[in-house]
Design a protein around this motif. Structure first.
Motif, PDB file in Angstrom:
ATOM      1  N   ALA A  76       0.831  -1.205   0.000  1.00 17.09           N
ATOM      2  CA  ALA A  76       0.000   0.000   0.000  1.00 17.09           C
ATOM      3  C   ALA A  76       0.868   1.258   0.000  1.00 17.09           C
ATOM      4  CB  ALA A  76      -0.926  -0.008   1.208  1.00 17.09           C
ATOM      5  N   VAL A  77       1.922   1.256   0.809  1.00 18.05           N
ATOM      6  CA  VAL A  77       2.820   2.418   0.866  1.00 18.05           C
ATOM      7  C   VAL A  77       3.499   2.632  -0.485  1.00 18.05           C
ATOM      8  CG1 VAL A  77       4.958   3.291   1.887  1.00 18.05           C
ATOM      9  CG2 VAL A  77       3.188   2.322   3.361  1.00 18.05           C
ATOM     10  N   ALA A  78       3.977   1.548  -1.086  1.00 21.34           N
ATOM     11  CA  ALA A  78       4.653   1.665  -2.385  1.00 21.34           C
ATOM     12  C   ALA A  78       3.707   2.210  -3.449  1.00 21.34           C
ATOM     13  CB  ALA A  78       5.211   0.308  -2.804  1.00 21.34           C
ATOM     14  N   PRO A 105       7.640   0.082  10.541  1.00 25.68           N
ATOM     15  CA  PRO A 105       9.041   0.250  10.121  1.00 25.68           C
ATOM     16  C   PRO A 105       9.479  -0.820   9.121  1.00 25.68           C
ATOM     17  CG  PRO A 105       8.833   0.463  12.500  1.00 25.68           C
ATOM     18  CD  PRO A 105       7.529  -0.033  12.002  1.00 25.68           C
ATOM     19  N   ALA A 106       9.060  -2.062   9.354  1.00 31.49           N
ATOM     20  CA  ALA A 106       9.432  -3.136   8.431  1.00 31.49           C
ATOM     21  C   ALA A 106       8.833  -2.907   7.054  1.00 31.49           C
ATOM     22  CB  ALA A 106       8.973  -4.483   8.992  1.00 31.49           C
ATOM     23  N   ALA A 107       7.606  -2.392   7.008  1.00 36.78           N
ATOM     24  CA  ALA A 107       6.946  -2.148   5.734  1.00 36.78           C
ATOM     25  C   ALA A 107       7.680  -1.100   4.908  1.00 36.78           C
ATOM     26  CB  ALA A 107       5.502  -1.699   5.979  1.00 36.78           C
ATOM     27  N   ILE A 108       8.255  -0.098   5.565  1.00 38.00           N
ATOM     28  CA  ILE A 108       9.016   0.924   4.832  1.00 38.00           C
ATOM     29  C   ILE A 108      10.192   0.273   4.109  1.00 38.00           C
ATOM     30  CG2 ILE A 108      10.465   2.978   5.097  1.00 38.00           C
ATOM     31  CD1 ILE A 108       8.588   3.857   7.365  1.00 38.00           C
ATOM     32  N   GLY A 109      10.877  -0.624   4.808  1.00 37.55           N
ATOM     33  CA  GLY A 109      11.997  -1.334   4.179  1.00 37.55           C
ATOM     34  C   GLY A 109      11.544  -2.237   3.050  1.00 37.55           C
ATOM     35  N   LEU A 110      10.449  -2.972   3.275  1.00 33.67           N
ATOM     36  CA  LEU A 110       9.941  -3.873   2.242  1.00 33.67           C
ATOM     37  C   LEU A 110       9.469  -3.115   0.995  1.00 33.67           C
ATOM     38  CD1 LEU A 110       7.877  -6.413   4.395  1.00 33.67           C
ATOM     39  CD2 LEU A 110      10.051  -6.833   3.230  1.00 33.67           C
ATOM     40  N   ALA A 111       9.083  -1.863   1.184  1.00 30.83           N
ATOM     41  CA  ALA A 111       8.639  -1.044   0.055  1.00 30.83           C
ATOM     42  C   ALA A 111       9.815  -0.426  -0.695  1.00 30.83           C
ATOM     43  CB  ALA A 111       7.697   0.048   0.550  1.00 30.83           C
ATOM     44  N   MET A 146      10.251   9.441  19.137  1.00 29.55           N
ATOM     45  CA  MET A 146      10.595  10.857  19.238  1.00 29.55           C
ATOM     46  C   MET A 146      10.457  11.306  20.687  1.00 29.55           C
ATOM     47  SD  MET A 146       7.229  12.726  17.543  1.00 29.55           S
ATOM     48  CE  MET A 146       8.074  14.289  17.428  1.00 29.55           C
ATOM     49  N   PRO A 147      11.265  12.307  21.113  1.00 27.21           N
ATOM     50  CA  PRO A 147      11.211  12.776  22.501  1.00 27.21           C
ATOM     51  C   PRO A 147      10.102  13.806  22.717  1.00 27.21           C
ATOM     52  CG  PRO A 147      12.970  13.908  21.357  1.00 27.21           C
ATOM     53  CD  PRO A 147      12.385  12.933  20.374  1.00 27.21           C
ATOM     54  N   VAL A 148       8.917  13.496  22.242  1.00 27.52           N
ATOM     55  CA  VAL A 148       7.745  14.341  22.440  1.00 27.52           C
ATOM     56  C   VAL A 148       6.617  13.445  22.921  1.00 27.52           C
ATOM     57  CG1 VAL A 148       6.082  15.910  21.370  1.00 27.52           C
ATOM     58  CG2 VAL A 148       8.458  15.909  20.589  1.00 27.52           C
ATOM     59  N   ASP A 149       5.965  13.860  23.989  1.00 27.97           N
ATOM     60  CA  ASP A 149       4.861  13.075  24.525  1.00 27.97           C
ATOM     61  C   ASP A 149       3.671  13.996  24.800  1.00 27.97           C
ATOM     62  OD1 ASP A 149       4.016  10.373  25.736  1.00 27.97           O
ATOM     63  OD2 ASP A 149       3.505  11.816  27.304  1.00 27.97           O
ATOM     64  N   PRO A 150       2.490  13.663  24.279  1.00 27.76           N
ATOM     65  CA  PRO A 150       2.134  12.515  23.439  1.00 27.76           C
ATOM     66  C   PRO A 150       2.766  12.593  22.043  1.00 27.76           C
ATOM     67  CG  PRO A 150       0.191  13.485  24.488  1.00 27.76           C
ATOM     68  CD  PRO A 150       1.306  14.461  24.643  1.00 27.76           C
ATOM     69  N   GLY A 151       3.137  11.423  21.547  1.00 24.65           N
ATOM     70  CA  GLY A 151       3.728  11.346  20.212  1.00 24.65           C
ATOM     71  C   GLY A 151       4.963  10.488  20.138  1.00 24.65           C
ATOM     72  N   ASN A 152       5.356   9.865  21.276  1.00 19.89           N
ATOM     73  CA  ASN A 152       6.606   9.107  21.325  1.00 19.89           C
ATOM     74  C   ASN A 152       6.748   8.065  20.217  1.00 19.89           C
ATOM     75  OD1 ASN A 152       6.432   9.141  24.904  1.00 19.89           O
ATOM     76  ND2 ASN A 152       7.822  10.323  23.645  1.00 19.89           N
ATOM     77  N   LEU A 153       5.650   7.403  19.862  1.00 16.97           N
ATOM     78  CA  LEU A 153       5.739   6.229  18.989  1.00 16.97           C
ATOM     79  C   LEU A 153       5.605   6.580  17.509  1.00 16.97           C
ATOM     80  CD1 LEU A 153       3.687   3.711  21.150  1.00 16.97           C
ATOM     81  CD2 LEU A 153       6.126   4.273  21.239  1.00 16.97           C
ATOM     82  N   LEU A 154       6.243   7.658  17.094  1.00 16.71           N
ATOM     83  CA  LEU A 154       6.198   8.086  15.701  1.00 16.71           C
ATOM     84  C   LEU A 154       7.333   7.448  14.905  1.00 16.71           C
ATOM     85  CD1 LEU A 154       5.278  11.391  14.179  1.00 16.71           C
ATOM     86  CD2 LEU A 154       7.650  10.726  13.840  1.00 16.71           C
ATOM     87  N   VAL A 155       7.062   7.172  13.634  1.00 16.28           N
ATOM     88  CA  VAL A 155       8.044   6.586  12.719  1.00 16.28           C
ATOM     89  C   VAL A 155       8.165   7.503  11.508  1.00 16.28           C
ATOM     90  CG1 VAL A 155       8.586   4.611  11.232  1.00 16.28           C
ATOM     91  CG2 VAL A 155       7.440   4.247  13.440  1.00 16.28           C
ATOM     92  N   ILE A 156       9.379   7.783  11.057  1.00 12.63           N
ATOM     93  CA  ILE A 156       9.518   8.504   9.788  1.00 12.63           C
ATOM     94  C   ILE A 156      10.497   7.746   8.888  1.00 12.63           C
ATOM     95  CG2 ILE A 156       8.977  10.773  10.723  1.00 12.63           C
ATOM     96  CD1 ILE A 156      11.964  11.438  10.543  1.00 12.63           C
ATOM     97  N   GLY A 157      10.231   7.826   7.614  1.00 11.67           N
ATOM     98  CA  GLY A 157      11.085   7.186   6.619  1.00 11.67           C
ATOM     99  C   GLY A 157      10.831   7.822   5.269  1.00 11.67           C
ATOM    100  N   ARG A 158      11.343   7.198   4.243  1.00 12.00           N
ATOM    101  CA  ARG A 158      11.159   7.729   2.891  1.00 12.00           C
ATOM    102  C   ARG A 158      11.082   6.560   1.910  1.00 12.00           C
ATOM    103  NH1 ARG A 158      10.968  12.710   1.040  1.00 12.00           N
ATOM    104  NH2 ARG A 158      11.569  13.176  -1.098  1.00 12.00           N
ATOM    105  N   VAL A 159      10.112   6.634   1.003  1.00 11.95           N
ATOM    106  CA  VAL A 159       9.973   5.644  -0.062  1.00 11.95           C
ATOM    107  C   VAL A 159       9.906   6.416  -1.373  1.00 11.95           C
ATOM    108  CG1 VAL A 159       8.502   3.874  -1.088  1.00 11.95           C
ATOM    109  CG2 VAL A 159       8.811   3.951   1.401  1.00 11.95           C
ATOM    110  N   GLY A 160      10.898   6.211  -2.224  1.00 13.26           N
ATOM    111  CA  GLY A 160      10.968   6.989  -3.456  1.00 13.26           C
ATOM    112  C   GLY A 160      11.109   8.457  -3.130  1.00 13.26           C
ATOM    113  N   ASN A 161      10.238   9.273  -3.684  1.00 18.00           N
ATOM    114  CA  ASN A 161      10.267  10.712  -3.416  1.00 18.00           C
ATOM    115  C   ASN A 161       9.268  11.135  -2.341  1.00 18.00           C
ATOM    116  OD1 ASN A 161      12.245  11.294  -5.415  1.00 18.00           O
ATOM    117  ND2 ASN A 161      10.661  11.153  -7.011  1.00 18.00           N
ATOM    118  N   ALA A 162       8.675  10.171  -1.692  1.00 17.69           N
ATOM    119  CA  ALA A 162       7.626  10.487  -0.712  1.00 17.69           C
ATOM    120  C   ALA A 162       8.127  10.297   0.716  1.00 17.69           C
ATOM    121  CB  ALA A 162       6.400   9.604  -0.944  1.00 17.69           C
TER     122      ALA A 162
END
Length: 535
Positions: A218-220, A245-251, A260-276
């Motif tokens: 779906a991400v791809a 996180p695994a899906a970002i790699g698989l894509a 991230m050191p912000v609460d609420p919000g600790n469990l955030l993930v960021i990555g990049r697939v292609g140009n997105a």
């Protein structure tokens, strides 16, 4: 600049430091005293005044403020006219503000007479919003000091507005049996509203199983046609090898950061697939309240860099206001008995009935309002508050010795909200939930009420519980204490449904059958339900 009390005859051309009123005439503060002013003051018996006099090389307060503000001006910043030594700077467009703190500190360190105040760095700003203000404290200031401040401002990019750019955003939501479609729908709606405030929009949404391979596909797919992909997981991320996180790699993408050191919000993930850019949203982002997810998407949509280093620097100030409704708050909620008190709404005029008071209709020889009170008394509700208004004395008489505390609502004609507010306000301070019961639902039984209360207790008092019929929402409903404040802000003919639909709390539906939707608003409905209207 000289400042102090001087004889009136020596004050011509000076700046009046304080307003002076005498014999119906007022000279305002900051008036430059003319020959005529001096004569009029003398005629009124004034002998001396407190004034400021500029020295050679001084600039008056407005000119000094304008000079510094002009040096601070940049693209996207509007400078407003000076007044009383103040110049305000406003954003020309919505975006994110960046601030050179060292330069601001240097300007404010020149002399206490010269001040510059700004919003916090990375503040989200709307078009037209004030983002900074220059204030000259005295009536005048040494021009050389003003020049030093202006030189710092000119040499540094002190303030910058980074306008939001319209971005195409794809949305992925994973599904587990524990996640209701209504939760997913609400998440999509709130996310669209967040993006709209930043000038962007959701182009498409995909819902998948909570499995890395399906999420990756779906991400791809979405990354090919969008600038950003946001993924909401049905289960929280707990490791860099977890589903999102695994899906970002698989894509075929790269994982930038998990957490991230912000609460609420600790469990955030960021990555990049292609140009997105790809963001794994924390669960708190299902709430409209401020959390770390907002900080990240706002900067991204304003074109600012946001990577591992930038997120790592968010800790100072990253302890945000708690979202009371999230499943895992910072501090465990104290365990206490979950007490549910009932609010029986019996104040309405029942205008659709066309005359007779439906609450006085008899069912098996008992007035309907008394039947409802007795049903509640036979259930696991701790206590009952009956709110009366229209024909209040007759309703009280019909209730008789029922186990209900009577609360009179003198404002009942304004609509349902006033009765709801009066009833909830009358509940004891340890009430964990308010069972809201309409007075005209003869099909509801004590067993139905107990099923609702049991579901509420099972959620430890941290969910909305609603009766349904064939999957359709109905009544009664239990509102947790966390929503009592929202009740106090209702007005007009708005009821609990408005709060349920606007809250980010979990909603538990309990099927009780036709009773959830059976009310008796008309003579025909009353007859079908077996009631006999009283004259």
């Amino acid at each position: 600049m000289k400042f102090g009390t001087v004889p009136l005859e020596a004050a011509q051309g000076a700046i009046l430091a304080h307003a002076v009123s005498v014999q119906g005439r007022t000279w305002r503060k900051a008036t430059v005293l003319s020959h005529e002013d001096i004569a009029d003051m003398a005629a009124a018996g004034i002998a001396e005044v407190v004034v400021a006099s500029l020295d050679a090389g001084d600039q008056d307060e407005d000119a000094a403020a304008e000079r510094l503000a002009a040096a601070l001006a940049a693209a996207g910043i509007e400078v407003r006219p000076a007044a009383t030594g103040r110049v305000n700077l406003h954003a020309a467009a919505a975006g994110v503000l960046t601030v050179n703190r060292a330069a601001v500190d240097a300007i404010n360190g020149i002399d206490p007479a010269i001040t510059l105040a700004t919003l916090a760095e990375f503040a989200r700003i709307d078009a037209g919003q004030m983002l900074a203000t220059v204030k000259i404290i005295p009536f005048g200031v040494d021009g050389a000091l003003v020049q030093r401040a202006a030189d710092i401002a000119s040499a540094s990019s002190v303030l910058a507005v980074h306008p939001f750019c319209a971005r195409r955003v794809g949305l992925v939501q994973t599904v587990l049996p524990s996640i209701k479609p209504s939760v997913l729908d609400k998440t999509a709606r709130l996310t669209a509203q967040r993006l709209e405030r930043c000038g962007s929009m959701i182009t498409s949404e995909m819902r998948t199983a909570h499995q890395a391979a399906e999420v990756a596909q779906a991400v791809a797919d979405l990354a090919r046609d969008n600038d950003m992909v946001i993924v909401f997981g049905a289960s929280a991320v707990s490791d860099a090898r977890d589903v999102i996180p695994a899906a970002i790699g698989l894509a075929g993408g790269s994982l930038i950061r998990v957490g991230m050191p912000v609460d609420p919000g600790n469990l955030l993930v960021i990555g990049r697939v292609g140009n997105a850019d790809v963001i794994g949203a924390p669960g708190c982002a299902r709430s409209p309240k401020l959390n770390g997810f907002d900080w990240v998407i706002e900067r991204m949509l304003a074109g600012l860099d946001i990577g591992d280093r930038e997120i790592a620097a968010m800790g100072v100030g990253g302890l945000l206001m708690e979202i009371e409704t999230r499943p895992q708050p910072r501090e465990p909620r104290p365990r206490r008995a979950v007490a549910v008190d009932a609010v029986l709404l019996a104040a309405g005029r029942g205008q659709r009935m066309g005359g007779p008071n439906k609450l006085l209709a008899e069912f098996d020889g008992k007035p309907l309002v008394r039947r409802m009170a007795d049903t509640l008394a036979a259930s696991k509700t701790r206590a009952v508050v009956a709110v009366v208004g229209h024909q209040g004395e007759r309703i009280e008489a019909a209730l008789g010795d029922a186990s209900a505390r009577i609360v009179a609502n003198a404002d009942y004609v304004s609509g349902l909200a006033s009765s709801l507010k009066a009833g909830v306000a009358a509940l004891p301070p340890d009430a964990a939930g308010a069972l809201i019961v309409l007075g005209d639902m003869p099909g509801v039984t004590a067993r139905d009420i107990d099923a609702l209360i049991q579901a509420f207790i099972g959620a430890r008092g941290n969910a909305i519980v609603r009766a349904t019929h064939a999957g359709k929402r109905g009544n009664p409903v239990i509102l947790p204490r966390a929503l009592f404040d929202a009740v106090s802000r209702l007005s007009g003919d708005t009821g609990a449904r408005h709060i349920v639909e606007g809250s980010d709390m979990e909603v538990i539906d309990v099927e009780i059958g036709p009773a959830a939707s059976l009310d008796v608003d008309t003579p025909e409905a009353m007859a079908r339900a077996g009631g006999v209207l009283a004259e």
